[in-house]
Motif scaffolding. Structure first.
Motif, PDB file in Angstrom:
ATOM      1  N   ARG A 167     -44.506  57.618  -0.368  1.00  0.00           N
ATOM      2  CA  ARG A 167     -43.612  56.487  -0.101  1.00  0.00           C
ATOM      3  C   ARG A 167     -44.354  55.177  -0.309  1.00  0.00           C
ATOM      4  O   ARG A 167     -45.501  55.013   0.130  1.00  0.00           O
ATOM      5  CB  ARG A 167     -43.084  56.552   1.336  1.00  0.00           C
ATOM      6  CG  ARG A 167     -42.244  57.773   1.648  1.00  0.00           C
ATOM      7  CD  ARG A 167     -42.133  58.004   3.142  1.00  0.00           C
ATOM      8  NE  ARG A 167     -41.621  56.820   3.833  1.00  0.00           N
ATOM      9  CZ  ARG A 167     -41.715  56.648   5.152  1.00  0.00           C
ATOM     10  NH1 ARG A 167     -42.324  57.561   5.903  1.00  0.00           N
ATOM     11  NH2 ARG A 167     -41.218  55.559   5.710  1.00  0.00           N
TER      12      ARG A 167
ATOM     13  N   LEU B 219     -45.313  51.297   0.305  1.00  0.00           N
ATOM     14  CA  LEU B 219     -45.389  50.449   1.488  1.00  0.00           C
ATOM     15  C   LEU B 219     -46.150  49.172   1.166  1.00  0.00           C
ATOM     16  O   LEU B 219     -46.828  49.069   0.140  1.00  0.00           O
ATOM     17  CB  LEU B 219     -46.048  51.191   2.654  1.00  0.00           C
ATOM     18  CG  LEU B 219     -47.508  51.659   2.512  1.00  0.00           C
ATOM     19  CD1 LEU B 219     -48.522  50.553   2.807  1.00  0.00           C
ATOM     20  CD2 LEU B 219     -47.783  52.843   3.434  1.00  0.00           C
TER      21      LEU B 219
ATOM     22  N   ASN C 241     -42.084  48.905   4.972  1.00  0.00           N
ATOM     23  CA  ASN C 241     -41.480  49.428   3.751  1.00  0.00           C
ATOM     24  C   ASN C 241     -41.326  48.291   2.744  1.00  0.00           C
ATOM     25  O   ASN C 241     -41.557  47.120   3.056  1.00  0.00           O
ATOM     26  CB  ASN C 241     -40.116  50.051   4.065  1.00  0.00           C
ATOM     27  CG  ASN C 241     -40.236  51.247   4.984  1.00  0.00           C
ATOM     28  OD1 ASN C 241     -40.901  52.227   4.653  1.00  0.00           O
ATOM     29  ND2 ASN C 241     -39.597  51.182   6.148  1.00  0.00           N
TER      30      ASN C 241
ATOM     31  N   PHE D  77     -42.628  50.389   8.644  1.00  0.00           N
ATOM     32  CA  PHE D  77     -42.884  51.715   8.072  1.00  0.00           C
ATOM     33  C   PHE D  77     -43.135  52.679   9.231  1.00  0.00           C
ATOM     34  O   PHE D  77     -43.972  52.426  10.098  1.00  0.00           O
ATOM     35  CB  PHE D  77     -44.101  51.648   7.150  1.00  0.00           C
ATOM     36  CG  PHE D  77     -44.378  52.917   6.392  1.00  0.00           C
ATOM     37  CD1 PHE D  77     -43.995  53.040   5.068  1.00  0.00           C
ATOM     38  CD2 PHE D  77     -45.031  53.988   7.005  1.00  0.00           C
ATOM     39  CE1 PHE D  77     -44.257  54.216   4.358  1.00  0.00           C
ATOM     40  CE2 PHE D  77     -45.294  55.157   6.304  1.00  0.00           C
ATOM     41  CZ  PHE D  77     -44.903  55.265   4.977  1.00  0.00           C
TER      42      PHE D  77
END
Length: 502
Positions: free
Chosen positions: A454, A456, A243, A249
């Protein structure tokens, strides 16, 4: 609750549970490797330090006509006694090659490249194959759909190696086929041409089927035998994603996310190959037969120079072991600075002769590569530089812009002032060594991506011809610009270098 296992790295912990450990075992990745990768995410990779650009006469060799002929002759004389192999990284999908056409297809609106594509559509080698999928009443979006998707040619998902690049009277050729032809012309011992392609698992069967159809044709044409092999990027070379706060992650099911680690992962594939001389060239850098002469000539010359360097390297090592002297050490240093891309720090002169010999023997024992470079015409990418290591020794390196601190005016100016560019034109002598031992792990890359909306961070291993070969002996040779003809976008296929008008 799953058992948690803590990995300590610089007083920081990352948690791996039993499910994670199962993933690691399945991929052949150790906990220590994950710890190292997370450490790089947390601390970043150090910038490469540029001492100076490699230039003609200072790290780059420019052949005279006599030298060119002599090295070609030497390679011709020696190649029957050599085990020769050509390695072609061919796993990359052609998706980015059609970026502008995908945009047209998605939006329904033309752009500069798509307009040129339709204006010149009949000049593409794949046009006869495309015609079988379209009708005269089809509009532009229908044509693009048949080119890029299924049903159709599926060019938007296939690797570049399987696309029809060049038109011939006998039919269109793919880059894969052009590499078969090239191998017979320079990467063979005169009787056998060995090639190794790194491919993606989902397309391997297509490459194998194409090879089965083409090999009998070219074996009959050239009167030689082909030996082809394929490999895929190993799961053990994938790197873990994190992350944005550098925590691991995780997917929706709690599993770790691993990503392919760039072309540097192919060092493992290269390490598995057995040959005296290995030519490495990108899949898309090919031209039709009418334009191959310059490529063939310089490939043989690079091979001849490598053979010459290896002979001198072995001679010097033998003499240094048997009867070292200050004069011999001086001779070795001149040779290394000119042909091995190595200049020791000033401390070298302060140590005992026996210690100097040990240093020189260790350098002479390294894997060796000769790299073609072309004059810099503004292409994005890396170039040849002299770089210091942590003890002040200078070596020749191929350096990418992402490795350089562009906020440092001096380093930025050095990089921008490079006279030459790396076209990925290598002739290598692995010398039976474990190539992983000559990699600088601190030369990787970190990029930002997204997954399921998301953010990353992803990590690439040291590039195959960059940090993965950081501790190889290296010499650069200027090769003609016409030997570098990559296809980055579909429009590049309209360039003279890919229009078979000869």
């Amino acid at each position: 609750m799953p058992k948690l296992i803590f990995i300590i790295d610089k007083n920081k912990c990352s948690m791996l549970n039993e499910q994670d450990l199962g993933q690691l075992r399945a991929r052949g990745i150790s906990e220590e490797e994950i710890s190292q990768q997370v450490g790089y995410f947390e601390n970043g990779f150090p910038w490469m330090a540029l001492e100076k650009s490699a230039t003609v006469g200072d790290g780059i060799i420019r052949f005279s006509e006599v030298e060119l002929a002599d090295f070609v002759s030497l390679f011709e004389q020696e190649r029957s006694a050599l085990s020769i192999l050509k390695m072609v990284p061919a796993s990359g999908a052609a998706t980015r090659m059609f970026k502008s056409l995908f945009e047209h297809l998605t939006t329904g609106e033309s752009n500069k490249e798509s307009r040129l594509f339709f204006e010149k559509i009949q000049e593409f080698a794949f046009y006869p194959a495309l015609k079988k999928w379209i009708t005269s009443s089809d509009g532009e979006t229908e044509v693009l759909s048949r080119l890029l998707s299924s049903p159709g040619l599926e060019y938007g998902i296939l690797p570049k190696g399987l696309l029809e690049f060049h038109a011939y009277e006998t039919g269109a050729r793919t880059p894969f086929e052009e590499h078969l032809v090239e191998a017979a012309l320079y990467a063979s011992d005169g009787a056998l041409a060995r090639l190794h392609f790194t491919v993606s698992p989902e397309h391997r069967s297509r490459f194998e089927a194409l090879a089965a159809r083409l090999i009998p044709v070219w074996e009959a044409h050239f009167g030689i035998r082909y030996e082809l092999s394929f490999s895929e990027q190993k799961p053990s070379t994938d790197t873990v994603a994190v992350n944005m706060d550098n925590t691991l992650f995780r997917e929706s099911d709690g599993s770790l996310l691993f990503r392919p680690a760039g072309h540097g992962a192919l060092l493992e594939n290269l390490n598995d190959l057995q040959a005296d001389v290995i030519f490495i060239k990108n899949i898309d850098n090919v031209v039709p037969d009418s334009l191959k002469d310059s490529t063939i000539l310089y490939k043989k010359a690079l091979g001849g120079l490598l053979v010459s360097i290896l002979a001198k390297t072995e001679s010097l090592a033998s003499q240094l072991r048997a009867n070292p002297s200050e004069e011999l050490i001086a001779e070795a240093l001149v040779f290394m600075g000119t042909y091995l891309g190595y200049v020791p720090s000033s401390d070298f002169q302060q140590v005992f002769l026996a210690d100097q010999v040990d240093v020189l023997l260790s350098v002479l024992a390294r894997p060796t590569r000769v790299c073609g470079v072309v004059k810099n015409t503004g292409e994005p990418g890396g170039g040849p530089f002299w770089c210091p290591d942590e003890t002040g020794n200078l070596s020749l390196q191929l350096v990418e812009s992402a490795q350089v601190d562009m906020n440092n005016p001096g380093q930025k100016e050095l990089f921008a002032g490079s006279t030459h560019f790396n076209p990925v034109d290598l002739v290598c002598a692995p010398r039976g060594l474990d190539l992983l031992a000559f990699r600088d792990m601190a030369t990787g890359f970190i990029t930002e991506k997204t997954k399921d909306g998301r953010g990353l961070k992803a990590q690439e291993l040291p590039g195959l011809w960059n940090g993965a070969m950081a501790y190889w002996n290296t010499v650069f040779v200027e090769v003609p610009l016409e030997t570098f003809n990559p296809v980055k976008t579909v429009i590049d296929l309209l360039r003279d270098a890919h229009q078979n008008n000869g």
